[in-house]
Design a protein around this motif. Structure first.
Motif, PDB file in Angstrom:
ATOM      1  N   VAL A  13      -7.672  52.133  24.912  1.00  0.00           N
ATOM      2  CA  VAL A  13      -7.831  52.899  23.670  1.00  0.00           C
ATOM      3  C   VAL A  13      -9.069  52.431  22.910  1.00  0.00           C
ATOM      4  CG1 VAL A  13      -6.771  53.454  21.459  1.00  0.00           C
ATOM      5  CG2 VAL A  13      -5.372  53.357  23.521  1.00  0.00           C
ATOM      6  N   ARG A  14      -9.267  51.120  22.862  1.00  0.00           N
ATOM      7  CA  ARG A  14     -10.419  50.598  22.113  1.00  0.00           C
ATOM      8  C   ARG A  14     -11.734  51.005  22.777  1.00  0.00           C
ATOM      9  NH1 ARG A  14      -9.660  46.689  18.254  1.00  0.00           N
ATOM     10  NH2 ARG A  14     -11.798  45.996  18.629  1.00  0.00           N
ATOM     11  N   SER A  15     -11.746  51.030  24.100  1.00  0.00           N
ATOM     12  CA  SER A  15     -12.976  51.439  24.788  1.00  0.00           C
ATOM     13  C   SER A  15     -13.288  52.907  24.550  1.00  0.00           C
ATOM     14  CB  SER A  15     -12.854  51.157  26.286  1.00  0.00           C
ATOM     15  OG  SER A  15     -11.823  51.952  26.867  1.00  0.00           O
ATOM     16  N   LEU A  16     -12.264  53.748  24.546  1.00  0.00           N
ATOM     17  CA  LEU A  16     -12.482  55.162  24.285  1.00  0.00           C
ATOM     18  C   LEU A  16     -12.980  55.392  22.859  1.00  0.00           C
ATOM     19  CD1 LEU A  16      -9.364  56.749  26.052  1.00  0.00           C
ATOM     20  CD2 LEU A  16     -11.743  56.780  26.849  1.00  0.00           C
ATOM     21  N   LEU A  17     -12.365  54.720  21.884  1.00  0.00           N
ATOM     22  CA  LEU A  17     -12.783  54.893  20.489  1.00  0.00           C
ATOM     23  C   LEU A  17     -14.158  54.286  20.239  1.00  0.00           C
ATOM     24  CD1 LEU A  17      -9.430  54.268  18.567  1.00  0.00           C
ATOM     25  CD2 LEU A  17     -10.556  56.450  19.094  1.00  0.00           C
ATOM     26  N   THR A  18     -14.475  53.195  20.945  1.00  0.00           N
ATOM     27  CA  THR A  18     -15.820  52.618  20.817  1.00  0.00           C
ATOM     28  C   THR A  18     -16.871  53.581  21.354  1.00  0.00           C
ATOM     29  OG1 THR A  18     -14.918  50.384  21.032  1.00  0.00           O
ATOM     30  CG2 THR A  18     -17.276  50.664  21.445  1.00  0.00           C
ATOM     31  N   GLN A  19     -16.553  54.253  22.466  1.00  0.00           N
ATOM     32  CA  GLN A  19     -17.461  55.257  22.996  1.00  0.00           C
ATOM     33  C   GLN A  19     -17.649  56.400  21.996  1.00  0.00           C
ATOM     34  OE1 GLN A  19     -16.148  56.953  26.699  1.00  0.00           O
ATOM     35  NE2 GLN A  19     -17.854  58.429  26.801  1.00  0.00           N
ATOM     36  N   VAL A  62      -7.580  47.985  14.494  1.00  0.00           N
ATOM     37  CA  VAL A  62      -6.145  48.245  14.499  1.00  0.00           C
ATOM     38  C   VAL A  62      -5.636  47.807  13.126  1.00  0.00           C
ATOM     39  CG1 VAL A  62      -3.915  47.728  15.548  1.00  0.00           C
ATOM     40  CG2 VAL A  62      -5.955  47.882  16.968  1.00  0.00           C
ATOM     41  N   VAL A  63      -5.182  48.752  12.341  1.00  0.00           N
ATOM     42  CA  VAL A  63      -4.886  48.473  10.942  1.00  0.00           C
ATOM     43  C   VAL A  63      -3.400  48.458  10.632  1.00  0.00           C
ATOM     44  CG1 VAL A  63      -7.099  49.386  10.146  1.00  0.00           C
ATOM     45  CG2 VAL A  63      -5.145  50.911  10.359  1.00  0.00           C
ATOM     46  N   LEU A 101      -1.723  51.987  14.763  1.00  0.00           N
ATOM     47  CA  LEU A 101      -2.656  52.828  14.004  1.00  0.00           C
ATOM     48  C   LEU A 101      -4.063  52.293  14.204  1.00  0.00           C
ATOM     49  CD1 LEU A 101      -3.076  55.172  12.034  1.00  0.00           C
ATOM     50  CD2 LEU A 101      -2.836  53.538  10.151  1.00  0.00           C
ATOM     51  N   TYR A 102      -4.880  53.063  14.941  1.00  0.00           N
ATOM     52  CA  TYR A 102      -6.281  52.723  15.170  1.00  0.00           C
ATOM     53  C   TYR A 102      -7.134  53.466  14.139  1.00  0.00           C
ATOM     54  CZ  TYR A 102      -4.913  50.825  19.722  1.00  0.00           C
ATOM     55  OH  TYR A 102      -4.322  50.088  20.721  1.00  0.00           O
TER      56      TYR A 102
END
Length: 324
Positions: free
Chosen positions: A239-245, A268-269, A277-278
């Motif tokens: 998920v983090r890699s997709l959102l970073t992209q 991640v909050v 919740l990203y």
């Protein structure tokens, strides 16, 4: 032959008192002050001093008002300087306009104060020349001032708060501000009241002395945020890699890149019972926040959808009362 004829003589026309008019005027001007006639003493006495006092007061008032006006206009037009003397060019036209308005407002307050002070001094000096006893007048003014001070405490508080608010540049016309109970756009800033129009279109009149806490959303930068609720069973690194992209693509957008003040970040909050919740967030100006939010939300959703990730939606439970 003509020596035995009498010669003509010219004698001045005698005045009713036995002396000529010219002799009276000359004697009045050459006599000591205590020996002059009454009308001459009156003419060169109190009226002349009153005229001098008024003329000096007017000249002093005009000079001081021009000095204040020149000083405030110089502050309003010239860029600020730092302690080293290097010019700091202000590129934001809104900041220039706000600084100019603030300087001119403070200049107006100073000019009004100077006019009141000098006018009061001139009036008291003129009354003193007219023989008015100022002691009872000053005593009565002192008592009236104390009574007015107790009765107008809120008014004085509003004016002092308005002066400090303008001097500290807490907010200005066009700023989006949040007070304790009102959030909206500032439409007018005065020394006594501030006019704010909220999101519903209601115009609020806020007394400056009653504004205890102010949040200004227009000064500096704001955060544009887009949230995504992802289930626990999804790989966090994926998920983090997709959102970073998605964040990198947003920063590379030709329309969004100029308004970004910092590259977008992924956090991640929040941890809940069924999802993480990203958040995608970036720094920008208030006027550009809506566009940046849309871009972050669109690219983040596209990235997660292309990765086969389904988001958690907010479920609403409606409880109906039993029928009787």
């Amino acid at each position: 032959m003509l020596d035995h004829l009498p010669r003509a003589t010219t004698n001045p026309t005698p005045s009713p008192t036995g002396t000529s008019v010219g002799d009276e005027i000359g004697d009045a001007l050459t006599k000591a002050p205590g020996e002059r006639s009454g009308w001459v003493d009156w003419l060169v006495g109190a009226p002349l001093r009153i005229v001098v006092i008024i003329v000096i007061g007017i000249v002093l008032l005009v000079v001081l008002r021009r000095i204040i006006a020149s000083f405030t206009e110089r502050i309003a037009r010239e860029p600020r300087t730092d302690l080293g003397g290097a010019l700091l060019r202000v590129t934001n036209a809104l900041e220039d306009e706000r600084r100019a308005g603030r300087a001119r407002t403070l200049g107006s307050v100073l000019r009004s104060t100077i006019s009141i002070v000098i006018g009061s001094i001139v009036v008291m000096m003129v009354l003193n020349e007219l023989g008015v006893n100022l002691a009872p007048l000053l005593a009565s003014a002192g008592v009236a001032g104390v009574a007015l001070g107790f009765g107008a405490q809120s008014l004085v508080k509003d004016f002092l708060s308005g002066i400090f608010m303008l001097a500290e540049d807490q907010y200005g016309v066009g700023d989006t501000v949040s007070f304790v109970d009102v959030t909206g756009t500032v439409e007018e800033v005065a020394l006594r009241v501030t006019k704010v129009r909220d999101l519903d279109g209601t115009l609020w009149y806020l007394r400056n002395g009653e504004i205890l806490r102010t949040g200004n959303l227009s000064q500096g930068w704001v955060r544009a945020m887009a949230d995504f609720r992802v289930p626990y069973d999804v790989d966090t690194n994926h998920v983090r890699s997709l959102l970073t992209q998605a964040a990198e693509e947003t920063a590379a957008d030709d329309d969004i890149s100029p308004v970004l003040l910092a590259p977008p970040e992924v956090f991640v909050v929040e941890l809940t019972d069924d999802h993480l919740l990203y958040r995608l967030q970036a720094r920008t100006n208030l006027s550009d926040r809506a566009a940046v939010v849309r871009a972050l939300r669109t690219r983040g959703l596209e990235a997660l959808t292309s990765g086969g990730i389904k988001l958690v939606t907010a479920n609403r439970l409606v409880v109906q009362p039993p029928r009787t």
